[in-house]
Design a protein around this motif. Sequence first.
Motif, PDB file in Angstrom:
ATOM      1  N   THR A   1       3.901  31.776  -9.137  1.00 31.83           N
ATOM      2  CA  THR A   1       3.670  31.451  -7.734  1.00 31.83           C
ATOM      3  C   THR A   1       3.935  32.688  -6.883  1.00 31.83           C
ATOM      4  N   LEU A   2       3.000  32.998  -6.009  1.00 30.64           N
ATOM      5  CA  LEU A   2       3.161  34.045  -5.001  1.00 30.64           C
ATOM      6  C   LEU A   2       3.286  33.302  -3.675  1.00 30.64           C
ATOM      7  N   THR A   3       4.520  33.121  -3.224  1.00 29.25           N
ATOM      8  CA  THR A   3       4.818  32.125  -2.208  1.00 29.25           C
ATOM      9  C   THR A   3       4.168  32.414  -0.860  1.00 29.25           C
TER      10      THR A   3
ATOM     11  N   HIS B   1      -0.379  31.744  -2.974  1.00 32.91           N
ATOM     12  CA  HIS B   1      -1.350  31.392  -4.001  1.00 32.91           C
ATOM     13  C   HIS B   1      -0.690  31.474  -5.369  1.00 32.91           C
ATOM     14  N   ILE B   2      -1.422  31.122  -6.409  1.00 34.37           N
ATOM     15  CA  ILE B   2      -0.922  31.159  -7.787  1.00 34.37           C
ATOM     16  C   ILE B   2      -1.843  32.029  -8.620  1.00 34.37           C
ATOM     17  N   VAL B   3      -1.255  32.966  -9.332  1.00 38.06           N
ATOM     18  CA  VAL B   3      -1.982  33.856 -10.245  1.00 38.06           C
ATOM     19  C   VAL B   3      -1.552  33.533 -11.665  1.00 38.06           C
ATOM     20  N   ARG B   4      -2.442  33.719 -12.607  1.00 40.57           N
ATOM     21  CA  ARG B   4      -2.094  33.524 -14.020  1.00 40.57           C
ATOM     22  C   ARG B   4      -2.743  34.620 -14.854  1.00 40.57           C
TER      23      ARG B   4
ATOM     24  N   PHE C   1      -5.630  29.119  -4.225  1.00 36.84           N
ATOM     25  CA  PHE C   1      -5.175  29.667  -2.952  1.00 36.84           C
ATOM     26  C   PHE C   1      -4.604  28.543  -2.099  1.00 36.84           C
ATOM     27  N   GLY C   2      -3.392  28.718  -1.576  1.00 31.15           N
ATOM     28  CA  GLY C   2      -2.863  27.773  -0.614  1.00 31.15           C
ATOM     29  C   GLY C   2      -3.633  27.866   0.693  1.00 31.15           C
ATOM     30  N   SER C   3      -3.819  26.718   1.351  1.00 27.94           N
ATOM     31  CA  SER C   3      -4.545  26.694   2.614  1.00 27.94           C
ATOM     32  C   SER C   3      -4.475  25.302   3.211  1.00 27.94           C
TER      33      SER C   3
END
Length: 663
Positions: free
Chosen positions: A463-465, A489-492, A509-511
């Motif tokens: 998680t990239l907060t 957003h979240i990267v994997r 992507f958070g939004s």
Amino acid sequence: MSRRTVMRGGLAAAFATMTSLGLAGCNSGDDDDADNGQAPGNPVAPPAALKLGFESLPNSMTDGCVVPAGYVAHVFAAWGTPLNDNAQPWDQNGNNSSNDLLNAMGMHHDGMHFFPIEGSSTEGLLAVNHEYIDAQALHPNGPTLVAGKRPAEEVRKEINAHGVAIVHVRRESGRWVIVNNSRYNRRFTSATAMKLAGPVGGTDWVKTPFSPNGTQVRGTNNNCGNGYTPWGTYITAEENWAACFVNTGTRPAHQRRVGVSASAGRYRWETAAGDASEVLGEFARFNVTETGADATQDWRNEVNGFGYLVEIDPYDPSSIATKRTSMGRFAHEGCTYSKPEAGKPLAFYSGDDSRFEYIYRFVSEAVWDPKDAERTDRLAVGAKYLDKGTLYVARFNDDGTGEWLALTGTATGAGGRTLADEFGSLDAILINTRGAADFVGATPMDRPEWTVTHPTNGDIYVTLTNNSSRNAASGTNGPNPRLNNVNGHIVRWHDEAGSTKFKWDIFVFGSDAGADADTNRSGLTELNQLASPDGLGFDPRGILWIQTDNGIDGGRNNNVARATNDQMLAVIPGALADSTGTGPAINASNQASLRRFFVGPNEAEITGFAFTPDYTSIFLNVQHPVNWPAYGTDDAAVVTTTAVRPRSSTVVIQRADGGPIGV
């Protein structure tokens, strides 16, 4: 599979079965059946076609918890709940003593894990992090400062409210209870003596008046995310520890880089120094200003004993918590391990939770032996895998590839200089982990927090907060492509076997649902809009659980936080997306099944969770609520009509029909 089965020597065959089912990552969110808290696997074969079995919740903003229809939620193990008869019951006026807090649940629950006893789904050990304290709620009328000094008893209360709790829990008549006075119940606080192991332990960096040979340090601080190991131990991560210390003199580069204050510690614990009751620098140690002839004459090195992953054996009440210094020194946010394969090294992944910081991988020197999951000398096993190895930091390329950069003496940076040239020996490199990562050219990320491993394909998620400081001056990069990233957003990624290379994509992507296409790149709707993803974990069935922490910084910092309280969502991820050749892929196919499972009370963060082996109970933590839980009931959904002293708590969620959670 029970602990007894393991102890009878049935581990080899059982481990093969577990490997075929997939292994969960070492994160509070991925709880599994861990027999003896050890080899993580799935006691129930995954359904042929796994599907989420609940409808997504609507937005909610109340002082109560919300769960899907057919589910119930109860408050459990709230701050101040006694673990033994040495603690008085929690006092709603804030009058509990420091001794009470030493023998009770700490404050601000965070990462956690459930360790079954005898493989049971109705009895086990719950390991719970206590990240920080709310001094206003902890004391009757908030903290006090008298003539520039904090009272010693107040400081002791705050120190004892930090750390980790190991709690013996049992389900009786369908409800979970703490087994009072259990020999397993114990607290680790900011004053508990712990071992320093690995390359930094025993060096001149960590010699103090308390430990002249540098083999011990007192306390663990700001325990945020967490993990666990294949051999059945708990890992707690030290995050914002640097803020507790102050250096009013000349701060060396490694102190400046981690954020040691030049004026006052976060809680001003150092001001209680000189109290008649102080024992061997009990409070003075938080002032790391150099004043004496050497390191045994002042507390200059005390801060160097913090910033690590700490290993705890929950099953052995006599064991000493051990800080694994080889895994790096920074603001650790949890830990996940790669899928164990016999004869191959283990890898552990951790994010550094601050803006523009990095993601790290530690690879053990020892190769995995499944028989080590049988051993009862678990901390010795930890020494085998966690004290020797290579620490790497991630460089993400914009084309969807990446590389792990070794933080060893021979690694080169600008001008062809090596890390040995810049910092010296390995212990110095580890003390300066952030500086070493800067030196080799790692990729600055948008607050890397929890990491987790997919239970079957081994992909690693992070998680990239958020990062509202990413602007035109700092610029963007492939894995962090949005300016003013208030949504996160979240990267994997997936590591190439036997290589330092990996491939990556952006998972979500958070939004807010109403944002423009450039912001809402994942096409989220009212029923799954999210921002500031934080807690993260898989259960062994392959369901990914996402928790959020929007925070309050003078006002709501994104539109999602204006629409709904912090939450937990679930999704069944698809495969890692292939790069387009011109950049990393965004795997939007996952978002249609992303559903909101839980919404917490006003202004509370939702963080840390754990499943029982049969998936019929899930524990999750509600941190820093403002007016919750209601007094006189353990129903987490009740909205109080009067002001209460808020209590961070664990919430237990079960299905009313007793079935497995989520499906």
